[in-house]
Scaffold this motif. Sequence first.
Motif, PDB file in Angstrom:
ATOM      1  N   ALA A 591       0.826  -1.203   0.000  1.00  8.91           N
ATOM      2  CA  ALA A 591       0.000   0.000   0.000  1.00  8.91           C
ATOM      3  C   ALA A 591       0.859   1.251   0.000  1.00  8.91           C
ATOM      4  CB  ALA A 591      -0.923  -0.009   1.214  1.00  8.91           C
ATOM      5  N   ASN A 595       0.818   5.631  -3.808  1.00  8.00           N
ATOM      6  CA  ASN A 595       0.709   6.928  -3.162  1.00  8.00           C
ATOM      7  C   ASN A 595       0.007   7.969  -4.019  1.00  8.00           C
ATOM      8  OD1 ASN A 595       2.641   7.124  -5.031  1.00  8.00           O
ATOM      9  ND2 ASN A 595       4.345   7.340  -3.598  1.00  8.00           N
ATOM     10  N   GLY A 596      -0.400   7.590  -5.248  1.00  9.03           N
ATOM     11  CA  GLY A 596      -1.141   8.536  -6.066  1.00  9.03           C
ATOM     12  C   GLY A 596      -0.272   9.559  -6.783  1.00  9.03           C
ATOM     13  N   LEU A 597       1.055   9.466  -6.664  1.00 11.55           N
ATOM     14  CA  LEU A 597       1.939  10.416  -7.359  1.00 11.55           C
ATOM     15  C   LEU A 597       2.203   9.874  -8.758  1.00 11.55           C
ATOM     16  CD1 LEU A 597       4.427  11.227  -4.482  1.00 11.55           C
ATOM     17  CD2 LEU A 597       2.595  12.650  -5.391  1.00 11.55           C
ATOM     18  N   ALA A 598       1.584  10.484  -9.755  1.00 13.30           N
ATOM     19  CA  ALA A 598       1.646   9.940 -11.107  1.00 13.30           C
ATOM     20  C   ALA A 598       3.067   9.942 -11.637  1.00 13.30           C
ATOM     21  CB  ALA A 598       0.738  10.737 -12.027  1.00 13.30           C
ATOM     22  N   SER A 599       3.851  10.927 -11.248  1.00 11.75           N
ATOM     23  CA  SER A 599       5.216  10.971 -11.770  1.00 11.75           C
ATOM     24  C   SER A 599       6.034   9.795 -11.270  1.00 11.75           C
ATOM     25  CB  SER A 599       5.875  12.282 -11.347  1.00 11.75           C
ATOM     26  OG  SER A 599       5.857  12.368  -9.941  1.00 11.75           O
ATOM     27  N   ARG A 600       5.739   9.405  -9.995  1.00 10.45           N
ATOM     28  CA  ARG A 600       6.490   8.261  -9.490  1.00 10.45           C
ATOM     29  C   ARG A 600       6.055   6.978 -10.184  1.00 10.45           C
ATOM     30  NH1 ARG A 600       7.587   8.186  -3.221  1.00 10.45           N
ATOM     31  NH2 ARG A 600       8.101  10.317  -3.775  1.00 10.45           N
ATOM     32  N   ALA A 602       5.203   6.797 -13.244  1.00  3.58           N
ATOM     33  CA  ALA A 602       5.885   6.803 -14.533  1.00  3.58           C
ATOM     34  C   ALA A 602       7.299   6.276 -14.373  1.00  3.58           C
ATOM     35  CB  ALA A 602       5.893   8.215 -15.109  1.00  3.58           C
ATOM     36  N   VAL A 603       7.982   6.730 -13.338  1.00  2.80           N
ATOM     37  CA  VAL A 603       9.361   6.283 -13.108  1.00  2.80           C
ATOM     38  C   VAL A 603       9.393   4.780 -12.890  1.00  2.80           C
ATOM     39  CG1 VAL A 603      11.333   6.426 -11.565  1.00  2.80           C
ATOM     40  CG2 VAL A 603      10.100   8.484 -12.195  1.00  2.80           C
ATOM     41  N   ILE A 606       8.854   2.822 -16.105  1.00  2.42           N
ATOM     42  CA  ILE A 606      10.013   2.778 -16.996  1.00  2.42           C
ATOM     43  C   ILE A 606      11.102   1.892 -16.419  1.00  2.42           C
ATOM     44  CG2 ILE A 606      11.881   4.210 -17.893  1.00  2.42           C
ATOM     45  CD1 ILE A 606       9.565   6.379 -18.112  1.00  2.42           C
TER      46      ILE A 606
END
Lengths: 621, 104
Positions: A591, A595-600, A602-603, A606
């Motif tokens: 869980a 965390n809802g951080l879209a940039s993370r 994406a990382v 990749i």
Amino acid sequence: MTDWLFLIPAFPLLGALINALFGEQLGPRWCGRLATAMPFFSSLVVLAIWLGPGTQPALLERLWTWMAVGDFRVDVTLRVDDVSLVMISIASFVGFLIHLFSQQYLRGDYGERRYYFYLNLFVAGMLVLTMANNLLLLYLGWETVGLCSYALISHWYREAENAWAGRKAFVVTRIGDTTLLLGIFLLFAQYHTLTITSLLPLVAAHPAPALLLAASILILIGAYAKSAQFPFHIWLPDSMAGPSTVSALIHAATMVTAGVYLCIRLLGLFAAVPGMLEVIAVLGAWTAFFAASCGLAQVDVKRVLAYSTISQLGYMFMGVGIGAPSLGLFHLLVHGCFKALLFMASGAIILIYADDHDIRHMGGLKYRQPFLRWTFLAGIFALAAVPLISAAFYSKDAIINASFLVAGGGVPYALGLSGAVLTAGYAFRLYFLVFEGKPSELEEPYQMGWGMKIPLAILAAASIGIGWLQFPPGWPGPHLWVHWLAPELGLPPRPIGLEGGLLTLVGALATFLGIALGYWAARRERDGRGLSRWRFLASGWWIDGTILRVVPAPFYALARLLRGGVENLGVQALAQGGLRDGLRLSASALARGENGLASRYAVSMIAGLLLLLLLIWSWPL
Amino acid sequence: MIEIALAAAALLFFVGLTLILLRRSLVFWLLGAELLFNAALLVALAGGARWHAISGQVLALFIMALSGAALAPSLALLLRVRRELGTLNVDGLRLLREREEQDD
């Protein structure tokens, strides 16, 4: 040609099904009417067999293959021969009368729909049991009646005692069910078939003494538990917790007669074991005597009848054991009629006395309820085997007399004859206490409707007259029964001439002695110093209490051990502790990533992609 | 010939990836995604030219149609997000996560 045999068990089964699915919409009244119609339809089909094709040769209908694995093959095949024709006639017709009686008897009771559901299922199970041509199919019916008896005995489950009585019946008969199943396994292991008609010739052709001994003992225990024979009888007196109609059904039409039926059906198996039939005869006679002595000291009207059932079943087993199975079957028929009558009448008596079962509080009922009195008296005559005018005189006394002729029949004869004295004793003690003497002030006005009177009248007529099918040998009159069954079961030993006359006379004298005993016992009971004060007899020779003290204790200890050791330490600690906490830890770890951080995201996507590529490149393809 | 095209595609792909990784604005993410699409398109074209296969051009047409079709609702969503939330920062779009876990 006989592709309509399946209708016989299918009608009550259909009734139970409709009741289960649509009973809510029908309402309790229509549930009852539907449930009553179904065994009536079955008995019409049975009547069609009597009138139509007959059972020479036996009727067969193969419905479908239940299961087939290797040489293990179970067909759902229904078979009606003379023996099972008698059984299905009792089960459907007496069952129908009991349903009819229940209409008024249980009106307004709680759980009417449930009651009729189980009643129909009960009859269906008994019909499957008696018509099965396969031991496994027979076992299916056997289990069905066991289940229904449990549910019906604890019908008034809101009182803890009734639920306990149901459980007791279930557990005790369960022992027999298990041993019966083990016996079936043994037979299959040796003979590779469970079809009764092909099994019995195999047993006769290739006897395997040790295995047959084990199998027949196991099956006999099953029959004893179901038919409440000593020492498995302890569930039956307690089964009186159910409604009286249920007792009538269990004792007359279904369930307890299944054990006797099984013994008659598998007679070839028992006959193949030397000494087995003698054991059955002695044990049956002993049970007949023992239960009759207990019946003499009971104060609950239904418990008297319960012990009488045990005792009468003992006579049937004795008949099977001495090589007179057709007489045993005859007594089964007679008993089915008069015991259904007595139980239903006693249900009415209990209603009249406002749910009081104690016969010491009753008396003088004949003035207010003449119809009930005469029908009950007919049942009492049959139970006591009053000479000439009762059916049991022609069936029970015939068994006792036949045992005198058999080699080694001395012990069964003595036990059976003294049991007959006691039987007449407790039967007339019951009658005198309830119907004669001063009217009791506890009585309430009660009007029996036609739905109650018709079944009682039919059964009373049968209790008197059905014995005339088979007069004692040498007497003028019909001798239909034994000869009709002879191709199936052979002829029983029959005393003739002077010997036969003397034996019949002794049997009649035993009955009159018993009536005198009953009169004496009833008078003493009124004076407050009756046989019910003999704890030894009233508690059934202390056997019930002893067994309850000795047998369940190790099982409770084992259960406690399993709960403490395996359940608490093992399962709880492992499953609840290890598994639950492990799942919770890993869930919280996962869980954290969400965390809802879209940039993370994406990382990590990749990174995952790179990892996969790396894996594919480095993998030796 | 194909090596040059592949190198150009790789460059396009890398630029798109870098945009997505480094920037937080939704507009730049859409730009980056378009660049990724174009890299794939270039590879398809180059492959089709190399092996004289028509399917390369067919695939390229498909990718153009697809990226165009994807872009239209994405831009609509972007406008909607801008109007409702007043921001285009992707890390601000956290409405669906549980309230109590206020870590990082």
